[in-house]
Design a protein around this motif. Structure first.
Motif, PDB file in Angstrom:
ATOM      1  N   GLU A  14      75.435  17.807  80.084  1.00 48.71           N
ATOM      2  CA  GLU A  14      74.183  17.552  79.365  1.00 48.71           C
ATOM      3  C   GLU A  14      74.111  18.384  78.088  1.00 48.71           C
ATOM      4  N   TRP A  15      74.486  19.647  78.172  1.00 46.82           N
ATOM      5  CA  TRP A  15      74.444  20.521  76.991  1.00 46.82           C
ATOM      6  C   TRP A  15      75.422  20.058  75.920  1.00 46.82           C
ATOM      7  N   GLN A  16      76.591  19.579  76.359  1.00 47.28           N
ATOM      8  CA  GLN A  16      77.562  19.078  75.387  1.00 47.28           C
ATOM      9  C   GLN A  16      77.020  17.839  74.685  1.00 47.28           C
ATOM     10  N   LEU A  17      76.361  16.968  75.412  1.00 46.35           N
ATOM     11  CA  LEU A  17      75.769  15.770  74.816  1.00 46.35           C
ATOM     12  C   LEU A  17      74.668  16.156  73.830  1.00 46.35           C
ATOM     13  N   GLU A  18      73.805  17.097  74.242  1.00 49.07           N
ATOM     14  CA  GLU A  18      72.741  17.550  73.345  1.00 49.07           C
ATOM     15  C   GLU A  18      73.318  18.188  72.080  1.00 49.07           C
ATOM     16  N   ARG A  19      74.368  18.971  72.217  1.00 49.73           N
ATOM     17  CA  ARG A  19      74.992  19.616  71.062  1.00 49.73           C
ATOM     18  C   ARG A  19      75.587  18.573  70.123  1.00 49.73           C
ATOM     19  N   GLU A  20      76.195  17.539  70.670  1.00 53.42           N
ATOM     20  CA  GLU A  20      76.776  16.480  69.852  1.00 53.42           C
ATOM     21  C   GLU A  20      75.670  15.723  69.098  1.00 53.42           C
ATOM     22  N   ILE A  21      74.548  15.464  69.781  1.00 49.08           N
ATOM     23  CA  ILE A  21      73.429  14.788  69.120  1.00 49.08           C
ATOM     24  C   ILE A  21      72.899  15.638  67.980  1.00 49.08           C
ATOM     25  N   LEU A  22      72.728  16.947  68.223  1.00 43.52           N
ATOM     26  CA  LEU A  22      72.243  17.833  67.162  1.00 43.52           C
ATOM     27  C   LEU A  22      73.243  17.945  66.016  1.00 43.52           C
ATOM     28  N   ARG A  23      74.525  17.954  66.323  1.00 41.49           N
ATOM     29  CA  ARG A  23      75.536  18.015  65.270  1.00 41.49           C
ATOM     30  C   ARG A  23      75.461  16.776  64.388  1.00 41.49           C
ATOM     31  N   ARG A  24      75.323  15.612  65.014  1.00 38.57           N
ATOM     32  CA  ARG A  24      75.226  14.372  64.250  1.00 38.57           C
ATOM     33  C   ARG A  24      73.936  14.319  63.430  1.00 38.57           C
ATOM     34  N   ALA A  25      72.839  14.812  64.015  1.00 38.52           N
ATOM     35  CA  ALA A  25      71.570  14.824  63.284  1.00 38.52           C
ATOM     36  C   ALA A  25      71.652  15.762  62.081  1.00 38.52           C
ATOM     37  N   ALA A  26      72.301  16.893  62.243  1.00 29.20           N
ATOM     38  CA  ALA A  26      72.452  17.833  61.133  1.00 29.20           C
ATOM     39  C   ALA A  26      73.315  17.225  60.038  1.00 29.20           C
ATOM     40  N   ALA A  27      74.382  16.529  60.424  1.00 26.88           N
ATOM     41  CA  ALA A  27      75.240  15.883  59.427  1.00 26.88           C
ATOM     42  C   ALA A  27      74.468  14.782  58.699  1.00 26.88           C
ATOM     43  N   TYR A  28      73.667  14.012  59.416  1.00 27.73           N
ATOM     44  CA  TYR A  28      72.869  12.958  58.805  1.00 27.73           C
ATOM     45  C   TYR A  28      71.858  13.551  57.823  1.00 27.73           C
TER      46      TYR A  28
END
Length: 102
Positions: free
Chosen positions: A82-96
């Motif tokens: 779950e934490w890895q998924l959340e981190r990936e979502i935040l990484r993509r949001a930051a890149a966007y």
């Protein structure tokens, strides 16, 4: 049947603690000579203290311990995913967001 030990349980646990405190610097024989004990006796005490049955006896729950550990590991693995998924979502949001600001 084995004969009873001439050493008290307290003496044995103190000898184990002394050997562990000096582990890496002194051998079983060095510690045993200082205590006036046979080196094999000290080695046996340490081996018995390190055995899984001795640890289970201390906790009083030999049967449920592995099952409890497996359940805990499964829970931790689920949380990690779950934490890895959340981190990936935040990484993509930051890149966007970074792209939007340019």
């Amino acid at each position: 049947m084995a004969r009873p030990s001439k050493y008290s349980a307290e003496f044995g646990s103190d000898a184990i603690a002394l050997w562990r405190a000096s582990a890496g610097r002194r051998t079983f024989e060095d510690v045993a000579v200082g205590l006036n004990v046979n080196p094999e006796t000290l080695r046996t005490w340490v081996r018995d203290a390190d055995s899984p049955s001795a640890a289970a006896g201390a906790s009083g729950d030999a049967e449920g311990e592995p099952a409890r550990l497996r359940a805990e590991n499964a829970r931790l693995l689920k949380n990690e995913k779950e934490w890895q998924l959340e981190r990936e979502i935040l990484r993509r949001a930051a890149a966007y967001s970074a792209r939007e600001m340019k």
